[in-house]
Each structure stands twice: as C-alpha cells, then as structure tokens.
Scaffold this motif. Structure first.
Motif, PDB file in Angstrom:
ATOM      1  N   GLY A 128       0.739  -0.924  -0.145  1.00  0.00           N
ATOM      2  CA  GLY A 128      -0.205   0.085   0.019  1.00  0.00           C
ATOM      3  C   GLY A 128       1.082   1.123   0.131  1.00  0.00           C
ATOM      4  N   CYS A 129       0.671   1.918   1.168  1.00  0.00           N
ATOM      5  CA  CYS A 129       1.646   3.126   0.782  1.00  0.00           C
ATOM      6  C   CYS A 129       2.588   3.548   1.953  1.00  0.00           C
ATOM      7  N   GLY A 164       4.546   8.537  -0.087  1.00  0.00           N
ATOM      8  CA  GLY A 164       3.428   8.125  -0.768  1.00  0.00           C
ATOM      9  C   GLY A 164       3.558   6.558  -2.075  1.00  0.00           C
ATOM     10  N   GLY A 165       5.097   6.436  -1.747  1.00  0.00           N
ATOM     11  CA  GLY A 165       4.807   5.377  -3.297  1.00  0.00           C
ATOM     12  C   GLY A 165       3.689   4.509  -2.321  1.00  0.00           C
ATOM     13  N   ALA A 166       2.803   4.101  -3.454  1.00  0.00           N
ATOM     14  CA  ALA A 166       1.537   3.082  -3.445  1.00  0.00           C
ATOM     15  C   ALA A 166       2.481   2.200  -4.518  1.00  0.00           C
ATOM     16  N   VAL A 167       2.832   1.117  -3.476  1.00  0.00           N
ATOM     17  CA  VAL A 167       3.043  -0.083  -3.458  1.00  0.00           C
ATOM     18  C   VAL A 167       1.904  -1.109  -3.764  1.00  0.00           C
TER      19      VAL A 167
END
Lengths: 265, 196
Positions: free
Chosen positions: B111-112, B116-119
């Motif tokens: 997730g986050c 701010g990185g959304a994986v």
C-alpha cells in the motif's frame, strides 16, 4: 673498510633514518586525518540527534483527543446504528449475530493514500453493509504517513467526529482525494468545504479545522500504529490479527474473513 | 619515473575520485530526504523490527546525519579511507536488514508507505534494493581499499606523499593532489645537500 666506504655507509644510514622518520610522519598524518574524520562524523551525528529530538519535543502541541476516545491509539468506533442511519434505505436487514460476537475490524488509513482510496472504492460499501448488519464492529484509525496534509485531513476528520459526522466526512474526503502528483488539495478551505458536503456547518467545525486542534492526536495515533506493527496503509486487523491487504481489497474475501471470524467467537 | 607507474596506477586515483563523488551524491540525497520528517525516519527504522524500541528514535534521527557526514567527507576527500570503510559497513547493515525483513515475510512497502509510494505487493522491491546496496558496497569498498584520489583534501594534508598500499621510493607516489611533486622535492634537496 676504507674511509670512503665508511662515509658512504654513514650517508646511507642517515638516508635510511630520514626515510624512516618521514614514513613515520606520513603514518601519523594519516592517523590524525582518520581521527579528524571520525571526530567530524561523531560531531555531526550527535548534533543531528539532539537537533531532531528538540524539534520533535518542541513541535508537539497539547494532545487533545476527539470526543469519545480514551487514548491516542483507541481509534474511532462507529456504531451499527450510525452505519444504518448513513446507509438509509440501502441498509441491509440486521443479521442474527448477537452484538457481542461481532469481530472487531481495525482499519488504519491515510486520507491521502491512493491505495486506501482504492480500498474504499472496492470494499468500502461492503464494510459499511456488514457493519450495518451487525456482522462486524469497525474502528477507524486515521493516520498520517505521507505528509503534512495527511495530518491536516486526519485532524479535520477528528473535528467531524466531534460533530457526530465522521463516517460521512470520511467518505467525502476519499471521494475528493487529491492526486499524489498535484501537490495541492486538502487545504484548510478544501477541508472546510468538504464539511459542508458532509452536512457539517458552523463556526465550531471551521475553527477546529483551522486551529489543527487534533493535529497532535493524528501524530500520536500514527506513532501508536507504527508501534503496533502498521507499516503502510491501508492496514487492517480482524480481532487483533493482521489481515492481509489482498483480503482487504477483495470484497468477497473480506466478507468471508469477517463471517468466519464471527462464527468462531 | 613515469614508465614504472603502471596504467592501473595512473587510472586508479580517478576511479576512486569518481567513486567518492558517486557515493557522496547517493548518501547526501538519501540523507536530505529523511531529515525533513524525523518522525517518519523513526517509523521507517521501527518497521524493520530489528532494533529495540529504545534505539528506534536515536537511530532514526541519527542515521541521516551519519549519511550526510560521510557524504561531506567523501565529497571533499577528507579521511577517505575511513569514510569509505564506514560507508561500506553501513551498506552491509542495510543489506542485512532488507534480507532480514524479506526472510521474515514482513511487508515494508504494501500500500502506501510514507513518502507517498503506492506499491501493491511487497516482495519484488527487496531484491532490487539489495542489488542496489551491493553496488554501493562495491564502490565504498574500492574507496576504502584504494583511497588515493584526485581533488582530495587528504592529498593536501598529507603533503602529497600518500602511497596507500604501495611500496614506492621516497616521494614518488601513485598520485595524490597537486603537491605530489612538491612533497618529493624538499626530501631530494636535503639528500643532495647531505652528499656534498
């Protein structure tokens, strides 16, 4: 040994001695250089730790908890009655599960997180309906892991809770989530405007948002989440046990997990 | 004598200079990114579940400053061998940490995860990060083993006689800074005086 030979070996010994001395001097210079570098590193690190600790300590305002919360880690419990009210005609019939047996779903979300927004889109209504049926008790934990606007939106949600409108406000925020790249959105005026859309009005809510009354609560809640083991959002625990994100994002898998959890208790 | 200095010895100082610069940029960048949000840095340390809670904040707050200190020293070329060695140790620690969370199945990036990185799924980025850190470890190790370089304060301070790991005569050296020839001359002059 001739005199010339003696003089030559004396000169050689002198040269040897000078070479040894200069090698020693070189070595000492290298040692001092390394020591100097080590001192520089230590000084910078110690200064840094002290500066950051001071920033953290002085930056904390007074910790004020929104209405009904007993501690920073307690999260926002939304009652079955409130879910039923908000769903209105769409609310499913209450199930036969006795109220005490319903498992607790702890949801950790960041209002700016796009994956949380996706979760709300795919599984959000499922969660609300299951809660309205009485199959699950939902506890929302707004946390801020992205940036300052996460703190601001979380704090505004606390203000909405004070006014009894948390679930609606929560939904409005996700419906209007700013894009990650934009760098704008969720300003004070945005957050106050969303209040109106959620049925909130009046000076009290606006003042609460502007003053960041619950900013400290969001930060403390984030710290508590991190200590619990929350590494990212959305994160969920069903009856205290971590729920995989894949299950969370799939409404059918989520329903299955919740109903089997209530069957076990 | 130039002919006795192999081409490796001519090129090596420049390789080290480039390695120093590269490491300085990477370490400096990583450090500055973390300094703005010390609480997030502490949470990132805690996420690995390796250090006890009592150390989480100290390490979270201090690590970016260790990185910036190393970056600065490598940039100006002061205490190059030490900075290279400490950086190498740091990368070993990072690799071990990532391997540890990977082995334990802890998802750090679902997730986050702050920043701010959304994986969507956790696994694949662990290998990428380990490979990246192995590369950085190689650079740092090179700098630690072969610290002579150009454009370095070490060269000025040592008076151009830096001959790390080399067995050369008197002032002749593998090349450090503009003073290399300067440093050799006084020695030679006295020697010549001594022979008169």
């Amino acid at each position: 040994m001739s005199k010339a030979t003696r003089q030559r070996s004396a000169r050689e010994r002198l040269r040897e001695e000078r070479r040894r001395q200069s090698a020693r001097a070189r070595l000492m210079r290298r040692v001092y250089m390394s020591l100097g570098a080590a001192v520089v590193i230590a000084a910078i690190v110690v200064t840094g730790v002290l500066v950051q600790s001071h920033r953290q300590a002085s930056g904390s305002g007074q910790l004020v908890l929104p209405k009904g919360l007993s501690s920073a880690s307690s999260g926002i419990s939304v009652s079955q009655a409130q879910f039923r009210r908000d769903l209105g005609a769409a609310a499913p019939k209450p199930s036969a599960t006795p109220a005490g047996d319903a498992p607790v779903l702890d949801l950790y979300e960041d209002f700016q997180c796009p994956v949380c927004e996706r979760f709300e889109q795919t599984s959000g209504v499922t969660v609300q309906k299951l809660a309205a049926e009485g199959e699950v008790k939902v506890v929302y934990h707004p946390i801020a892991i992205i940036d300052e606007r996460s703190v601001r939106s979380g704090a505004a949600a606390g203000c909405a809770l004070d006014a009894g409108k948390f679930p609606k406000y929560h939904d409005v925020l996700y419906a209007n989530q700013p894009s990650e790249q934009s760098g704008t959105g969720f300003t004070e005026s945005d957050l106050k405007g969303f209040g109106k859309r959620a049925g909130l009005s009046g000076a009290a809510f606006d003042k609460c948002v502007d003053s960041m009354k619950y900013g400290q609560w969001v930060k403390a809640s984030t710290e508590a989440a991190s200590k619990r083991g929350v590494n990212g959002t959305p994160s969920a625990y069903l009856d205290g046990k971590p729920l995989p994100i894949q299950t969370l994002m799939d409404p059918n898998a989520l329903t299955q997990a919740i109903t089997s959890a209530s069957a076990k208790s | 004598m130039a002919s006795e200095i192999s081409s490796f010895h001519r090129v090596q100082p420049w390789v080290t200079t480039l390695a120093r610069a590269g490491l300085a940029v990477v370490l400096g960048w990583a450090a500055i990114a973390k300094m703005g949000d010390p609480a997030a840095a502490a949470r990132a340390v805690r996420a690995y579940r390796i250090l006890p809670e009592s150390l989480v904040h100290t390490v979270g707050y201090g690590l970016p400053f260790l990185e910036i200190a190393l970056a600065l020293l490598l940039l100006v070329g002061l205490g190059t061998r030490l900075s290279g060695a400490v950086s190498a140790v740091l990368f070993v620690v990072f690799i071990a940490g990532i391997a540890s969370v990977w082995a334990r199945g802890i998802s750090i990036d679902c997730g986050c995860f702050g920043g701010g990185g959304a994986v969507a799924s956790g696994d694949t980025h662990y290998l990428r990060e380990i490979l990246r850190d192995v590369g950085l470890l190689a650079l740092a190790s090179w700098v630690a083993v072969l610290p002579s370089s150009r454009l370095a304060l070490d060269g000025l301070i040592a008076g151009g006689e830096e001959t790390e790991g080399e067995e050369t005569d008197g002032g002749e050296d593998g090349g450090v800074g503009p003073d290399a020839s300067e440093g050799a001359r006084p020695g030679m002059a006295t020697e010549m005086r001594g022979t008169r």
